[in-house]
Design a protein around this motif. Structure first.
Motif, PDB file in Angstrom:
ATOM      1  N   SER A 161      44.747  34.907  45.214  1.00 55.75           N
ATOM      2  CA  SER A 161      44.658  33.486  46.082  1.00 55.75           C
ATOM      3  C   SER A 161      45.977  33.506  47.065  1.00 55.75           C
ATOM      4  O   SER A 161      47.032  34.009  46.884  1.00 55.75           O
ATOM      5  N   ASN A 163      42.487  28.216  45.172  1.00 57.22           N
ATOM      6  CA  ASN A 163      41.211  28.879  45.461  1.00 57.22           C
ATOM      7  C   ASN A 163      41.419  30.451  45.272  1.00 57.22           C
ATOM      8  O   ASN A 163      42.071  31.356  45.764  1.00 57.22           O
ATOM      9  N   TRP A 164      40.736  30.844  44.280  1.00 57.08           N
ATOM     10  CA  TRP A 164      40.745  32.290  43.671  1.00 57.08           C
ATOM     11  C   TRP A 164      39.556  33.220  43.964  1.00 57.08           C
ATOM     12  O   TRP A 164      38.685  32.550  43.690  1.00 57.08           O
ATOM     13  N   LYS A 165      39.890  34.313  44.299  1.00 57.50           N
ATOM     14  CA  LYS A 165      38.853  35.152  44.467  1.00 57.50           C
ATOM     15  C   LYS A 165      38.913  36.361  43.336  1.00 57.50           C
ATOM     16  O   LYS A 165      39.857  36.593  43.104  1.00 57.50           O
ATOM     17  N   LYS A 166      37.658  36.532  42.805  1.00 55.77           N
ATOM     18  CA  LYS A 166      37.493  37.417  41.785  1.00 55.77           C
ATOM     19  C   LYS A 166      37.369  38.975  42.211  1.00 55.77           C
ATOM     20  O   LYS A 166      36.551  39.239  43.017  1.00 55.77           O
ATOM     21  N   HIS A 167      38.255  39.841  41.544  1.00 61.35           N
ATOM     22  CA  HIS A 167      37.931  41.299  41.708  1.00 61.35           C
ATOM     23  C   HIS A 167      37.536  41.948  40.426  1.00 61.35           C
ATOM     24  O   HIS A 167      38.422  41.849  39.544  1.00 61.35           O
TER      25      HIS A 167
END
Length: 319
Positions: A64, A69-73
């Protein structure tokens, strides 16, 4: 009812645009034992995938720019890359050194005579893919009664790296070699030092503030509602650690089973956030745990104020 829902949605959208939307949990899914860290001015969380042991064979990560706001890996590390890991891959501890990203983890819920314990993986980027550094556990044995799980890698002020770890109500600290491949002896020749504070169960974490060492840990049982976090302050990374207070615990209006945390410091600010897992109200399964963030503050004496769990989480976008 539809009109009411529409109004609620519009209000939520308006608040979201101002950075005041509900943020806890910070991302969907059952995730626990979150390790938060800042890499290259970006926030990262590396959690345990919360599921039955046999299903815990991979790790996801989340990044983030603003803690909102978070992005998944997906599957930044899994047991295909760690041949000795069969199950129960737990509680990442991550750190960057010399342009490489290191990922410490527990695996196999190891008991005496079994293969498992604490491993190390390495990658060229925070999102991986990570590869097993050693091809075997860094720590396999049970020393001083501490199950080799829940590792936390700590960089001291002089640049030396240490690792705190341990389940089963015992905590050890070890000195890491420069390449993280071996353990080094302390000045007295010992490899393992026990530093277990009062009521310790698992989940150690340490940070430095105002030249003091803040040592934190989880108490109670992770499967139940009374999991909690306590802390001590010392002048040395080896203690002695005298328990000061509980700072995170269940809230009958918010959630239960709150614990196994980490701390994120906002770069260049005296601002801290606790990243932790908790169990939603009405949920009783051991594996129904979600990752949340709430602000952590201090009083005039440098003591940590009790954390107030919220649904809002981080209320403003961080610059």
């Amino acid at each position: 009812m539809n009109k009411r829902k529409a109004i609620v949605s519009l209000c939520a959208l308006a608040l979201s645009s101002l950075g005041f939307a509900q943020q806890n949990p910070v991302f969907p899914g059952w995730y626990a034992d979150p390790e938060g860290i800042v890499y290259n001015n970006e926030y990262w969380i590396f959690p345990t995938y919360s599921a039955p042991y046999e299903q815990q064979i991979f790790f996801d990560a989340f990044s983030s720019k603003d803690l909102v706001n978070w992005k998944k890996h997906e599957r930044v590390l899994d047991n295909n890359a760690v041949k000795w890991a069969d199950k129960a891959m737990w509680a990442p501890s991550v750190i960057e050194k010399d342009g490489k990203y290191y990922f410490f983890f527990g695996a196999n819920d190891v008991h005496e005579g079994e293969i498992g314990g604490i491993g190390v993986a390495v990658a060229d980027r925070p999102e991986g893919p990570y590869k097993d550094l050693l091809g075997k556990p860094l720590i396999n044995d049970i020393v001083h009664g501490a199950q080799p799980i829940d590792q936390f890698v700590f960089k001291d002020k002089d640049g030396q790296y240490y690792m705190f770890y341990g389940g089963w109500k015992h905590c050890n600290v070890v000195k890491l070699s420069d390449d993280f491949k071996t353990l080094l002896p302390f000045e007295d020749g010992t490899i393992y030092k026990e530093v277990t504070p009062e009521n310790y169960v698992e989940g150690p974490f340490m940070f430095i503030r105002d030249n003091k060492y803040y040592f934190m840990w989880s108490e109670g049982g992770w499967t139940g509602p009374d999991y909690k976090v306590a802390y001590a302050i010392a002048d040395s990374p080896f203690g002695p650690f005298k328990r000061i207070n509980t700072i995170l615990e269940r809230d009958p209006k918010i959630a239960t089973g709150a614990g196994h945390h980490s701390v994120i410091k906002v770069p260049n600010e005296d601002k801290y956030y606790m990243v932790y897992h908790r169990r939603p109200l009405g949920k009783t399964s051991a594996h129904e745990r979600e990752t949340c963030i709430d602000e952590m503050t201090f009083d005039e004496n440098g003591h940590i104020n009790p954390i107030k769990m919220t649904f809002e989480g981080v209320k403003h976008v961080l610059k």
